[in-house]
Design an enzyme around this catalytic site. Structure first.
Site, short mmCIF file in Angstrom:
data_model
loop_
_atom_site.label_atom_id
_atom_site.label_comp_id
_atom_site.label_asym_id
_atom_site.label_seq_id
_atom_site.Cartn_x
_atom_site.Cartn_y
_atom_site.Cartn_z
N LYS A 106 -15.80 7.76 -61.98
CA LYS A 106 -15.59 8.24 -60.60
C LYS A 106 -14.14 8.63 -60.46
CE LYS A 106 -18.11 8.59 -56.78
NZ LYS A 106 -19.56 8.78 -56.66
P1 NAD Z 1 -20.08 13.75 -46.95
O1 NAD Z 1 -18.60 13.84 -46.95
O2 NAD Z 1 -20.87 15.01 -47.12
O3 NAD Z 1 -20.60 13.05 -45.60
C1 NAD Z 1 -20.19 11.79 -45.18
C2 NAD Z 1 -20.75 11.57 -43.78
O4 NAD Z 1 -20.45 10.24 -43.35
C3 NAD Z 1 -20.15 12.49 -42.72
O5 NAD Z 1 -21.16 12.85 -41.81
C4 NAD Z 1 -19.12 11.60 -42.04
O6 NAD Z 1 -18.83 12.01 -40.71
C5 NAD Z 1 -19.84 10.28 -42.08
N1 NAD Z 1 -18.98 9.12 -41.92
C6 NAD Z 1 -17.77 8.88 -42.48
N2 NAD Z 1 -17.31 7.68 -42.08
C7 NAD Z 1 -18.25 7.17 -41.28
C8 NAD Z 1 -18.37 5.96 -40.55
N3 NAD Z 1 -17.40 5.05 -40.59
N4 NAD Z 1 -19.49 5.75 -39.84
C9 NAD Z 1 -20.47 6.69 -39.80
N5 NAD Z 1 -20.42 7.84 -40.46
C10 NAD Z 1 -19.32 8.07 -41.17
O7 NAD Z 1 -20.45 12.69 -48.09
P2 NAD Z 1 -21.81 12.55 -48.90
O8 NAD Z 1 -21.69 13.34 -50.13
O9 NAD Z 1 -22.96 12.75 -47.98
O10 NAD Z 1 -21.73 11.01 -49.33
C11 NAD Z 1 -22.17 9.95 -48.47
C12 NAD Z 1 -22.44 8.72 -49.31
O11 NAD Z 1 -23.42 9.02 -50.31
C13 NAD Z 1 -21.23 8.17 -50.10
O12 NAD Z 1 -21.36 6.78 -50.21
C14 NAD Z 1 -21.40 8.82 -51.46
O13 NAD Z 1 -20.73 8.11 -52.48
C15 NAD Z 1 -22.90 8.72 -51.61
N6 NAD Z 1 -23.50 9.63 -52.58
C16 NAD Z 1 -23.28 10.98 -52.52
C17 NAD Z 1 -23.89 11.80 -53.46
C18 NAD Z 1 -23.74 13.30 -53.41
O14 NAD Z 1 -24.44 13.97 -54.18
N7 NAD Z 1 -22.96 13.87 -52.51
C19 NAD Z 1 -24.67 11.25 -54.48
C20 NAD Z 1 -24.89 9.87 -54.50
C21 NAD Z 1 -24.30 9.08 -53.54
#
Ligand code: NAD
Length: 419
Positions: A106
Site C-alpha cells: 500500500k
Molecule cells: P473515495 O475517496 O472514492 O470515497 C471515500 C468516501 O468516504 C467519500 O464519499 C468521503 O466523503 C467519505 N468519507 C470520508 N471520511 C468520512 C467520514 N469520516 N465519515 C463518512 N464518510 C467519510 O474512496 P474509496 O475508493 O471509495 O474507498 C473507501 C474505502 O474502501 C477505503 O477504506 C478504501 O481503502 C476501501 N477500498 C477501496 C477500493 C477501491 O477500489 N477504491 C478497493 C478496496 C477497498
C-alpha cells in the site's frame, strides 16, 4: 477509555488470534506480522503560489511471497506509516483469500487533495512516482487507486514511470483510464464485489434482496457504486453518507437522483434537499435499524460504542478496517454477522488483476467476461470462508484469515526461508 486506535496493531492482533485459532505456532505466521520493506519519501513540489511544500509519502510492501506486491495509493491528511503498514498487510490477506497471484502493498501521501489545484496534484503524483520508481514495476509492485485517488492519477503514474523507463509499461499500475489500457469494469469492481458478497450472504440467510434494507457510509467509489447496484437490484437503500453527513429516507432513497446530484465534481451530500429526505449524522447512519450496513469510508468507524448501539443485522465491510477488534467481539456476542473487508471488498483487486493480465498480454476482454470471472472468484471465496466458519465455529473474519494464512503458510513452507 480504551487504547488509542492504531490500524497496524489491529492488523497484528487479528493475524495473531487467527494463528492461535488455527492451532499453529507463532513461528509459522510470525513473518506475516511485519512488512518486508518500508519506503518513506519527502516529496518537495512547487505550489501554484511559487512556494515549496514538502509532503510525506510512503510505499509499504508487506509480503511478496505469492507474487508481485499489489495495493492502492491513498491521498489523505491522516496517512501515516502505521496506517499504510496495516493497509499493506490487509492487501496480502485479501489477495490470498481470493487466491490471486499477488502479495500485498500500500502507498500513500499525507495531504488534503481538496486543497490542491489539479496542477499541484499532478506535480505531487509525478514526483512521488519518480521517488518510489526504484521499488515499483509491473513484475515487482503494482499500485492502484484508493481513497482520493482515481483513474487520472493512475494515468500520471503510468506516464511518469514509462517516461523514466523509455517505453510504455501499462502493467505498472491498474485502475487506469480505458484509453490507456484500463479495464472498463475496474471502476465499479469493488462495489460490484461488495454486492456479490451481499447476495451470497442473503442467500445463506434465505432473504430476498428486494425485501432488504441497506445503509451505506461513504459515497465515493466503493460506497456510491454499492448503493447504485443494490438500488438497481431492488434493495431499499434507506441511508447514505459522505464526509459531510448522511441522508435518510425510511421509504428508500432514489440513488440515481443522488448520483445525478453529486455529478462528476462530486458535490457533498449535505447540500442535497428533498421532501421526505432528512439529514443525519455519520454516527446515526452506523446505528440505524437496517438489514445490511456497508461501511465504505475509512477504518475505525465501528468501534465498541457503535457496536453496542448498531441496529444492523449484517455488516459487509466495503472499507478496509472499518471495524475494530474490540467492536468485533461485541458484534459476535450480539449475533451480528460481519463479512470482513479482505473478502467483501476484494472485487477491486481481482479486476485490477484482470487489467494487469490484459496489459501483459496486449489483450482486451469484454466487460461481461471480467464481470463473470469476478463473480466466479468472489462466489468461490465466499463459499470457502463460509464453510470454514461453520466447520471451525469461528467468525467470518477469523475464517477469512484462516483461509488466507493457510495459503500463505503453505507457500512459505514450499519456498522456504532463504538462506
Ligand atoms: P473515495 O475517496 O472514492 O470515497 C471515500 C468516501 O468516504 C467519500 O464519499 C468521503 O466523503 C467519505 N468519507 C470520508 N471520511 C468520512 C467520514 N469520516 N465519515 C463518512 N464518510 C467519510 O474512496 P474509496 O475508493 O471509495 O474507498 C473507501 C474505502 O474502501 C477505503 O477504506 C478504501 O481503502 C476501501 N477500498 C477501496 C477500493 C477501491 O477500489 N477504491 C478497493 C478496496 C477497498
Amino acid at each position: 477509555m480504551g487504547e488509542t486506535y492504531n490500524a497496524y496493531k489491529e492488523f497484528k492482533k487479528i493475524v495473531q488470534s487467527s494463528g492461535e485459532k488455527m492451532g499453529i505456532s507463532e513461528d509459522e505466521y510470525k513473518v506475516f506480522l511485519y512488512p518486508e520493506r518500508e519506503f518513506m519519501v519527502s516529496i518537495p513540489i512547487k505550489m501554484d503560489n511559487g512556494k515549496t511544500e514538502v509532503f510525506k509519502g510512503y510505499r509499504v510492501q508487506h509480503s511478496g511471497i505469492r507474487g508481485p506486491y499489489k495495493g492502492g495509493i491513498r491521498f489523505h491528511p491522516d496517512v501515516d506509516i502505521d496506517e499504510v503498514r496495516a493497509l499493506a498487510g490487509w492487501m496480502t490477506m485479501k489477495c490470498a483469500v481470493v487466491d490471486i497471484p499477488y502479495g500485498g502493498a500500500k502507498g500513500g501521501i499525507q495531504c488534503d487533495p481538496a486543497k490542491l489545484s489539479k496542477q499541484e496534484l499532478e506535480r505531487l503524483t509525478r514526483k512521488y512516482t519518480m521517488m518510489i520508481e526504484p521499488i515499483i514495476g509491473e513484475d515487482i509492485d503494482i499500485p492502484a487507486p484508493d481513497v482520493n485517488t482515481n483513474a487520472q492519477i493512475m494515468g500520471w503514474i503510468y506516464d511518469t514511470y514509462s517516461t523514466i523507463k523509455g517505453k510504455s509499461i501499462p502493467g505498472v499500475v491498474t485502475g487506469k483510464p480505458l484509453v490507456i489500457g484500463g479495464c472498463a469494469s475496474r471502476v465499479a469492481a469493488t462495489g460490484r464485489g461488495v454486492v456479490i458478497t451481499i447476495e451470497n450472504l442473503l442467500k445463506e440467510m434465505k432473504k430476498d434482496i428486494t425485501e432488504t434494507t441497506a445503509a451505506i457510509q461513504g459515497f465515493g467509489n466503493v460506497g456510491s457504486i454499492t448503493a447504485q447496484l443494490l438500488y438497481e437490484k431492488g434493495c431499499k437503500v434507506i441511508a447514505v453518507s459522505d464526509v459531510s453527513g448522511g441522508l435518510y429516507n425510511p421509504d428508500g432513497l432514489d440513488i440515481r437522483e443522488l448520483l445525478d446530484y453529486i455529478g462528476p465534481e462530486r458535490k457533498l451530500l449535505s447540500g442535497f434537499d428533498k421532501e421526505g429526505v432528512s439529514h443525519i449524522s455519520n454516527e446515526d447512519i452506523l446505528t440505524l435499524n437496517v438489514d445490511v450496513l456497508v461501511p465504505a469510508a475509512l477504518e475505525n468507524q465501528i468501534n465498541a460504542d457503535i457496536a453496542e448501539k448498531t441496529g444492523a443485522k449484517y455488516i459487509v465491510e466495503g472499507a478496509n478496517g472499518p471495524t475494530t477488534n474490540e467492536a468485533d467481539k461485541i458484534l459476535k456476542e450480539r449475533g451480528i454477522i460481519v463479512v470482513p473487508d479482505i473478502l467483501a471488498n476484494a472485487g477491486g483487486v481481482v479486476v485490477s488483476y484482470f487489467e494487469w493480465v490484459q496489459n501483459r498480454e496486449c489483450d482486451r476482454w469484454e466487460d461481461d467476461v471480467c464481470n463473470n470471472k469476478l463473480k466466479a472468484i468472489v462466489d468461490a471465496a465466499f463459499n470457502e470462508v463460509w464453510l470454514t466458519a461453520e466447520e471451525k465455529d469461528v467468525t467470518l473474519r477469523e475464517a477469512a484469515y484462516m483461509v488466507a494464512m493457510k495459503r500463505l503458510i503453505e507457500t512459505q513452507k514450499i519456498r522456504g526461508l532463504f538462506p
